[in-house]
Design a protein around this motif. Structure first.
Motif, PDB file in Angstrom:
ATOM      1  N   VAL A 304      66.613  -1.193  66.898  1.00  0.00           N
ATOM      2  CA  VAL A 304      67.601  -0.230  66.410  1.00  0.00           C
ATOM      3  C   VAL A 304      68.713  -0.965  65.672  1.00  0.00           C
ATOM      4  O   VAL A 304      69.114  -2.060  66.044  1.00  0.00           O
ATOM      5  CB  VAL A 304      68.207   0.628  67.547  1.00  0.00           C
ATOM      6  CG1 VAL A 304      67.141   1.542  68.132  1.00  0.00           C
ATOM      7  CG2 VAL A 304      68.835  -0.229  68.626  1.00  0.00           C
ATOM      8  N   LYS A 305      69.180  -0.320  64.624  1.00  0.00           N
ATOM      9  CA  LYS A 305      70.169  -0.937  63.741  1.00  0.00           C
ATOM     10  C   LYS A 305      71.475  -0.175  63.864  1.00  0.00           C
ATOM     11  O   LYS A 305      71.538   1.024  63.567  1.00  0.00           O
ATOM     12  CB  LYS A 305      69.622  -0.853  62.311  1.00  0.00           C
ATOM     13  CG  LYS A 305      70.499  -1.378  61.216  1.00  0.00           C
ATOM     14  CD  LYS A 305      69.617  -1.461  59.960  1.00  0.00           C
ATOM     15  CE  LYS A 305      70.401  -1.680  58.712  1.00  0.00           C
ATOM     16  NZ  LYS A 305      69.478  -1.957  57.578  1.00  0.00           N
ATOM     17  N   VAL A 306      72.509  -0.853  64.323  1.00  0.00           N
ATOM     18  CA  VAL A 306      73.816  -0.225  64.472  1.00  0.00           C
ATOM     19  C   VAL A 306      74.433  -0.030  63.090  1.00  0.00           C
ATOM     20  O   VAL A 306      74.459  -0.951  62.272  1.00  0.00           O
ATOM     21  CB  VAL A 306      74.740  -1.085  65.354  1.00  0.00           C
ATOM     22  CG1 VAL A 306      76.169  -0.544  65.348  1.00  0.00           C
ATOM     23  CG2 VAL A 306      74.197  -1.146  66.784  1.00  0.00           C
ATOM     24  N   THR A 307      74.916   1.179  62.830  1.00  0.00           N
ATOM     25  CA  THR A 307      75.504   1.458  61.514  1.00  0.00           C
ATOM     26  C   THR A 307      76.987   1.813  61.595  1.00  0.00           C
ATOM     27  O   THR A 307      77.680   1.812  60.590  1.00  0.00           O
ATOM     28  CB  THR A 307      74.764   2.616  60.818  1.00  0.00           C
ATOM     29  OG1 THR A 307      74.771   3.754  61.691  1.00  0.00           O
ATOM     30  CG2 THR A 307      73.315   2.233  60.521  1.00  0.00           C
ATOM     31  N   LYS A 308      77.479   2.144  62.792  1.00  0.00           N
ATOM     32  CA  LYS A 308      78.905   2.444  62.912  1.00  0.00           C
ATOM     33  C   LYS A 308      79.359   2.224  64.349  1.00  0.00           C
ATOM     34  O   LYS A 308      78.635   2.561  65.291  1.00  0.00           O
ATOM     35  CB  LYS A 308      79.182   3.894  62.491  1.00  0.00           C
ATOM     36  CG  LYS A 308      80.662   4.234  62.484  1.00  0.00           C
ATOM     37  CD  LYS A 308      80.938   5.670  62.040  1.00  0.00           C
ATOM     38  CE  LYS A 308      82.406   5.998  62.248  1.00  0.00           C
ATOM     39  NZ  LYS A 308      82.700   7.417  61.976  1.00  0.00           N
ATOM     40  N   ILE A 309      80.542   1.649  64.482  1.00  0.00           N
ATOM     41  CA  ILE A 309      81.151   1.458  65.797  1.00  0.00           C
ATOM     42  C   ILE A 309      82.449   2.250  65.801  1.00  0.00           C
ATOM     43  O   ILE A 309      83.426   1.867  65.130  1.00  0.00           O
ATOM     44  CB  ILE A 309      81.412  -0.036  66.072  1.00  0.00           C
ATOM     45  CG1 ILE A 309      80.086  -0.820  66.069  1.00  0.00           C
ATOM     46  CG2 ILE A 309      82.148  -0.213  67.403  1.00  0.00           C
ATOM     47  CD1 ILE A 309      80.261  -2.325  66.076  1.00  0.00           C
ATOM     48  N   GLY A 310      82.431   3.388  66.499  1.00  0.00           N
ATOM     49  CA  GLY A 310      83.617   4.230  66.545  1.00  0.00           C
ATOM     50  C   GLY A 310      84.272   4.161  67.914  1.00  0.00           C
ATOM     51  O   GLY A 310      83.611   3.907  68.920  1.00  0.00           O
ATOM     52  N   GLN A 311      85.574   4.342  67.965  1.00  0.00           N
ATOM     53  CA  GLN A 311      86.235   4.443  69.261  1.00  0.00           C
ATOM     54  C   GLN A 311      87.466   5.314  69.130  1.00  0.00           C
ATOM     55  O   GLN A 311      88.080   5.421  68.065  1.00  0.00           O
ATOM     56  CB  GLN A 311      86.600   3.065  69.809  1.00  0.00           C
ATOM     57  CG  GLN A 311      87.599   2.269  68.972  1.00  0.00           C
ATOM     58  CD  GLN A 311      88.134   1.063  69.725  1.00  0.00           C
ATOM     59  OE1 GLN A 311      88.270   1.085  70.950  1.00  0.00           O
ATOM     60  NE2 GLN A 311      88.451  -0.002  68.999  1.00  0.00           N
ATOM     61  N   ASP A 312      87.794   5.977  70.258  1.00  0.00           N
ATOM     62  CA  ASP A 312      89.054   6.710  70.339  1.00  0.00           C
ATOM     63  C   ASP A 312      89.550   6.595  71.775  1.00  0.00           C
ATOM     64  O   ASP A 312      89.007   5.817  72.558  1.00  0.00           O
ATOM     65  CB  ASP A 312      88.862   8.174  69.897  1.00  0.00           C
ATOM     66  CG  ASP A 312      87.803   8.896  70.727  1.00  0.00           C
ATOM     67  OD1 ASP A 312      87.612   8.524  71.919  1.00  0.00           O
ATOM     68  OD2 ASP A 312      87.159   9.818  70.190  1.00  0.00           O
ATOM     69  N   GLY A 313      90.559   7.380  72.117  1.00  0.00           N
ATOM     70  CA  GLY A 313      91.140   7.276  73.447  1.00  0.00           C
ATOM     71  C   GLY A 313      90.146   7.526  74.564  1.00  0.00           C
ATOM     72  O   GLY A 313      90.306   7.018  75.674  1.00  0.00           O
TER      73      GLY A 313
END
Lengths: 532, 145
Positions: A304-313
């Motif tokens: 699997v290929k990571v395309t976005k690393i998102g984070q919030d609270g």
């Protein structure tokens, strides 16, 4: 110069005084502070007690850093998943054997033709004794280690423009360089030609040292005496019977030795990272990766290929693509993320992080490196040249060749490292086809070993800039980027923490991956516990 | 300018090897090959420099490649329209791409940038000079010991 005549205590004298005055514990503490008794910065397995069970963590990358994070966090009670781009775990910890295939960027596929039992470690291949973090995990996972021969006095040092281009034995260069240096210094002392006067006591000490260290004769000359032969060896070896008397070997010329620059490889092997004892896993470096994988592979999702690393609270959201099959896009959520993706890849992925961390990710390029593995029909380096393990260095682009530190005296084919390059030569070899890399390594290596062409069986050339999963070999920090970006690279940013050799001061070594990951999981745990 | 450069190059082989080792980028504290990183290419031919330095990543056809991330194509790349951009990237690197300004001199950078801008489907024919490169050179990074 100390005009009062009292001498500054040496470090050893100081330690003995502390020890005598305050007992051995004080001496030990003083030694540690002076940097003597310590290994690397590894102080033990991470202690992650008191975790809130079931706290979710996504680990990106199943190299050593990622697998360490997964192993330690799961053990502490976290609910861990690992996402990996390749179809295997281990990352740059890998080994190529007969039957393996390697496809590089640009599409070239190499089929490894080595005989059973032979291998090449295209990435890491040696472990200094002071890389205590890595060695602790080797022990924990039962990875069997054997000595890696870094220094071999019977291997060659070669400079194309010296000694008619003929390779010289390491032992001869070492002995002659040491001897001539001692001779010159002894002469300068005896003729009072040092530019600073030294005391009669020190003169005496220094002359004695030069004589013993350089194997000088009674006139402080370095000449082909039987004394020198004790280090340098013989033209005719000592034997038995009536004709057993040896003939000492004769030193090379002083000016030629000094001009050759061959001393640089003597100095290289003196560096802290190359000092004996070094180790390698029995059977290939990937035994370490397999040791980790045995404990975590059940929670690794490959391909699997990571395309976005998102984070919030509330947590992290990792977007990834099924890279081999359906191409389906998935969003995975967790409370925290340990990201070990190599920087050339991470720099191309959207990452929701503070501006300083994003700048750090963009700031550190990866060095290029190439290794060539050559299988020969027989171990001629042992059989013809009495070279058992170790490295021969050359000023040709291949830089060096190395002989297997294992399975000595076996019949049948053996695999040599036919070249190991960083810098300009690595760029040039990366741009060649795999077959051209092998051919060029054969051509240059033949200067060291004329048997090459006749004994060659098959070979591979691994260019790290073309590895689809790293796009480079390892991090290349500068003093400027270290000052500007290291702290942001290594400090947890809200719910995201980075790990890998790039997030350490032990760059390009597996120990860096280990130490960075210990730091990452410790930071993550402290944050998770304080948030609970 | 050109004459000076050739004299400088001619002097290189007589330098101690250790001085050459300082020129190219090296990974600090690394499990590096040896203490000698070797000399960079001395060619001033853009095509030769491309083959010796660039195509290891950007490929012989300059189309780049995609794995876990993408190494950009230089073929048909509109970002080459202004020579300043490729000059800057060659000198300083970008993301995973290493800085090459310590390995290539102004003439070499101009030559290879000029070559790429006029090949692989690129038709930017305005000349690239060593002076253009010199004007964009910042302080060289200091490789860690």
């Amino acid at each position: 110069m100390n005009r009062m005549g009292t001498r500054e205590p040496t470090r050893r004298q100081l330690l003995m005084r502390i020890g005598a005055a305050a007992g051995s514990m004080a001496a030990y503490q003083a030694m540690t502070q002076l940097g003597h008794a310590a290994g690397t910065d590894f102080s033990g397995f991470p202690s992650l007690s008191g975790a809130r069970k079931g706290t979710t963590v996504l680990v990106l990358g199943a190299g050593l850093a990622g697998m360490l994070a997964a192993y330690e966090l799961r053990k502490a009670g976290y609910d861990v998943r690992v996402l990996e781009y390749q179809n295997r775990s281990g990352g740059r910890n890998f080994t190529l054997r007969g039957g393996d295939t390697l496809t590089e960027l640009g599409g070239a596929t190499q089929h490894v033709g080595f005989a059973p039992g032979n291998y090449l470690n295209p990435g890491p291949w040696r472990i200094p004794y002071h890389h205590q973090g890595l060695l602790h995990y080797c022990k924990l996972f039962g990875v069997q280690l054997e000595p890696f021969i870094e220094v071999n006095h019977n291997a060659y040092l070669h400079d194309s423009d010296s000694f008619g281009g003929r390779p010289q034995r390491y032992r001869d260069v070492m002995t002659d360089f040491t001897g001539y240096t001692a001779e010159l210094l002894a002469k300068a002392i005896n003729q009072n030609k040092l530019d600073q006067p030294i005391s009669a006591d020190e003169q005496h000490d220094l002359l004695a040292a030069m004589k013993g260290w350089g194997l000088l004769d009674k006139n402080y000359g370095y000449s082909g005496t039987e004394l020198v032969a004790l280090r340098r060896g013989y033209d005719k070896m000592p034997g038995g019977g009536p004709d057993g008397a040896p003939t000492p070997s004769q030193p090379l010329g002083r000016a030629a030795i000094m001009k050759s620059g061959l001393w640089q490889w003597l100095a290289f092997n003196m560096s802290y990272e190359m000092q004996t004892t070094m180790f390698q896993p029995v059977g290939g470096m990937d035994m370490i990766g397999k040791g980790f994988a045995k404990h975590v592979n059940d929670i690794v999702t490959h391909n699997v290929k990571v395309t976005k690393i998102g984070q919030d609270g509330g947590g992290v959201t990792i977007t990834y693509v099924d890279d081999q099959g359906s191409g389906a896009v998935t969003e995975a959520k967790a409370e925290y993320c340990v990201c070990t993706i190599p920087l050339p890849v991470l720099a191309e992925i959207e990452v929701q992080a503070s501006a300083p961390m994003r700048a750090a990710i963009q700031a550190v390029p990866y060095a290029s490196s190439v290794k060539v593995g050559l299988e020969f029909k027989r171990r001629f380096w042992e059989q013809d040249d009495q070279i058992y393990g170790g490295i021969s260095f050359t000023n040709q682009p291949i830089s060096q060749v190395s002989y297997p530190s294992t399975r000595y005296f076996t019949d049948g084919p053996g695999v040599m490292l036919g070249g190991y390059m960083f810098g300009p030569a690595a760029y040039a070899f990366s741009g060649m086809t795999p077959a051209e890399r092998v051919e060029e390594a054969l051509k240059q290596g033949s200067v060291l070993h004329p048997q090459y062409r006749e004994e060659f069986s098959n070979g591979i050339g691994v260019a790290w800039s073309r590895m689809p999963w790293t796009l480079g070999c390892c991090s290349a920090w500068s003093e400027e980027t270290r000052r500007a970006h290291y702290k942001a690279m290594t400090t947890m940013d809200n719910r995201l923490v980075l790990a890998g050799e790039h997030a350490s001061h032990v760059g390009c070594w597996q120990e860096g991956a280990i130490l960075s990951s210990v730091s990452a999981v410790t930071q993550l745990h402290q944050r998770a516990v304080s948030a609970a | 300018m050109r004459r000076v450069f050739h004299q400088a190059l001619a002097a290189l082989p007589t330098l101690p090897v250790v001085a050459l080792a300082l020129l190219p980028m090296r990974a600090a504290h690394a499990d590096v090959a040896s203490s000698v990183a070797g000399a960079g290419t001395t060619s001033t031919d853009g095509q030769v420099i491309y083959a010796q330095v660039c195509q290891g990543c950007h490929q012989a056809n300059a189309k780049g490649a995609t794995g876990a991330a993408t190494i950009p194509a230089l073929a048909g790349n509109p970002k080459l329209a202004n020579a300043g951009y490729p000059i800057y990237v060659v000198l300083n690197g970008k993301g995973g791409m290493p800085w090459l300004g310590t390995m290539l001199n102004d003439t070499q950078v101009a030559s290879v940038v000029g070559y790429v801008r006029t090949h692989f489907g690129n038709h930017y024919t305005d000349p690239v000079t060593p002076q253009d490169v010199a004007a964009l050179r910042g302080p060289a990074p200091t490789p860690e010991k």
